[in-house]
Scaffold this motif. Structure first.
Motif, mmCIF file in Angstrom:
data_model
loop_
_atom_site.group_PDB
_atom_site.id
_atom_site.type_symbol
_atom_site.label_atom_id
_atom_site.label_comp_id
_atom_site.label_asym_id
_atom_site.label_seq_id
_atom_site.Cartn_x
_atom_site.Cartn_y
_atom_site.Cartn_z
ATOM 1 N N LEU A 26 0.580 -1.488 -0.254
ATOM 2 C CA LEU A 26 -0.281 -0.356 0.223
ATOM 3 C C LEU A 26 0.707 1.205 -0.404
ATOM 4 C CD1 LEU A 26 -2.510 -1.073 3.174
ATOM 5 C CD2 LEU A 26 -3.048 -1.243 0.365
ATOM 6 N N ASP A 27 0.682 2.008 -0.649
ATOM 7 C CA ASP A 27 0.842 3.603 -0.394
ATOM 8 C C ASP A 27 -0.002 4.236 0.413
ATOM 9 O OD1 ASP A 27 -1.255 4.559 -1.936
ATOM 10 O OD2 ASP A 27 0.180 5.569 -3.033
ATOM 11 N N THR A 28 0.253 5.706 0.499
ATOM 12 C CA THR A 28 -0.416 6.356 1.919
ATOM 13 C C THR A 28 -1.736 7.095 1.053
ATOM 14 O OG1 THR A 28 1.560 7.369 2.747
ATOM 15 C CG2 THR A 28 -0.270 8.596 2.879
ATOM 16 N N THR A 29 -1.628 7.231 -0.148
ATOM 17 C CA THR A 29 -2.842 7.556 -0.669
ATOM 18 C C THR A 29 -3.871 6.524 -1.119
ATOM 19 O OG1 THR A 29 -1.862 9.260 -2.313
ATOM 20 C CG2 THR A 29 -3.520 8.367 -2.715
ATOM 21 N N ALA A 30 -3.396 5.347 -1.122
ATOM 22 C CA ALA A 30 -4.660 4.476 -0.844
ATOM 23 C C ALA A 30 -5.448 3.963 0.442
ATOM 24 C CB ALA A 30 -3.793 2.821 -1.445
#
Length: 79
Positions: A26-30
């Motif tokens: 995961l990344d922060t935006t997701a």
């Protein structure tokens, strides 16, 4: 705005654990989109994943956002 969730490619290195098929990094935006219920597509992909990985950098960015939000106490709940 289109958010793409990609599977992390398997590494040839023996020093890192390979991710299982169906896993997502995961990344922060997701994570933010999921926690704020802003993207049904992202939430469905996260629900369908067999494992979720959150890089320590993304975790730090999330905590930074919580502590610098207008209401840190309320923002800590979902995280």
């Amino acid at each position: 705005m289109e958010i793409r969730l990609r599977q992390r490619p398997r590494s040839a290195s023996t020093s890192t654990k390979a991710m299982n098929p169906g896993s997502l990094a995961l990344d922060t935006t997701a994570v933010v989109l999921h926690l704020r219920h802003r993207s049904v597509e992202v939430s469905q992909k996260l629900d369908a994943a067999s494992e979720l990985y959150l890089p320590v950098t993304a975790l730090g960015e999330l905590w930074y956002g919580v502590e610098h939000s207008g209401n840190p106490t309320r923002s800590r709940g979902p995280l």
